[in-house]
Scaffold this motif. Sequence first.
Motif, PDB file in Angstrom:
ATOM      1  N   LEU A  69       0.821  -1.212   0.000  1.00  0.00           N
ATOM      2  CA  LEU A  69       0.000   0.000   0.000  1.00  0.00           C
ATOM      3  C   LEU A  69       0.854   1.262   0.000  1.00  0.00           C
ATOM      4  O   LEU A  69       0.343   2.362  -0.235  1.00  0.00           O
ATOM      5  N   ALA A  90      -2.458  -2.876  -5.134  1.00  0.00           N
ATOM      6  CA  ALA A  90      -2.855  -2.965  -3.730  1.00  0.00           C
ATOM      7  C   ALA A  90      -4.093  -2.120  -3.455  1.00  0.00           C
ATOM      8  O   ALA A  90      -5.042  -2.579  -2.803  1.00  0.00           O
ATOM      9  N   TRP A  91      -4.121  -0.902  -3.959  1.00  0.00           N
ATOM     10  CA  TRP A  91      -5.268  -0.036  -3.695  1.00  0.00           C
ATOM     11  C   TRP A  91      -6.487  -0.443  -4.509  1.00  0.00           C
ATOM     12  O   TRP A  91      -7.626  -0.247  -4.063  1.00  0.00           O
ATOM     13  N   THR A 111      -1.320   5.332   6.474  1.00  0.00           N
ATOM     14  CA  THR A 111      -1.220   4.796   5.120  1.00  0.00           C
ATOM     15  C   THR A 111      -2.128   5.557   4.168  1.00  0.00           C
ATOM     16  O   THR A 111      -1.749   5.869   3.030  1.00  0.00           O
ATOM     17  N   ALA A 125      -1.142   7.668   0.891  1.00  0.00           N
ATOM     18  CA  ALA A 125      -1.664   7.286  -0.422  1.00  0.00           C
ATOM     19  C   ALA A 125      -2.428   8.414  -1.108  1.00  0.00           C
ATOM     20  O   ALA A 125      -2.435   8.508  -2.339  1.00  0.00           O
TER      21      ALA A 125
END
Length: 320
Positions: A101, A112-113, A134, A138
């Motif tokens: 992430l 991942a996202w 996180t 992001a």
Amino acid sequence: ELFEIALAVWEKRAVDDKLEGCRLIDKCCNCSSGILTRIWLQMLSYEETTDIPTKYKMLFEKILNENRKDKDQVICILVGQYAFLFRKDAKWCAEHLLPFLKSVEKIEFKAAWEGIVWFSRQLYQELADELTETYLYAVERIAEMPKQVREGFVNIYTVLMVYAVENPILEFIPKLFQVAEEEDRKEFISTIYNCLKNMEKHQKEQLWDNWLKAYWENRLRNIPVSLDEYEKTEMLEWIFEMDDLYPEAVDIIISGTHIKDIDGLFWYSMKEKEIGKKYPDDTAKLLAFLLCDETNIGYSGSEIVDIANTIKCSDINNQR
């Protein structure tokens, strides 16, 4: 044993190039790597143990570290089940899933996202606390996400602010609006509306007092960024889910600049919800503010007349 059979199939699988160019989620649902990974997760869900058995840990670590063209499918599905796996072994998730992430590799980061958006939208407090930093990392990279993934990310990010972040005005909101484009801002507004719609009265009051009122007031003062016309128009919809906070919301609206465009759905909703009967004085103030010469109301004249006819003000100035 089904586990071993799936492992044998895994070792002999081939990369399917027929779906090249398709969305990653489509590959995950239709290619052998994605299908087998999902089968193992399904088997894990039937295990009686509350943790992740060693054989699954070893398997997941192995397939996550394989340097193959279809590795993005594995990342997408396993990271996508973060919420499920976190309940079983938070430490293992932090060590083996969380790095994707935050990966500097764009393919891994996007995969991942995409997994989180498609498979893990449900948040609970422990997971929210674990992933707060996180998400803050992001959001600065949402430009790397495909359109649908970006939309889903903003949705989850906003839900996180509503239910789990104590004061998002400090970091979450500034970071979002540093990078947010028009569609991101619209998704933010829409998500808050849907949250309000599904909240109990006391939850709305808590959200309002915690930060939503201050956020609205700040935006009128161009903090963290100026309020665009489409935002002013779409944020009006929030008032229909405010319950007894409606008068306070009206006061904030009329303290700002005039709104140029108000679509027919707004007037229809106001009429159907009979806001004028419930809050006559506040609705009269709102109408007086909205119905200026600068406002485009489209073909909603009859609805506005009907709304006005339901209002019986206690304030003689509003009756005018």
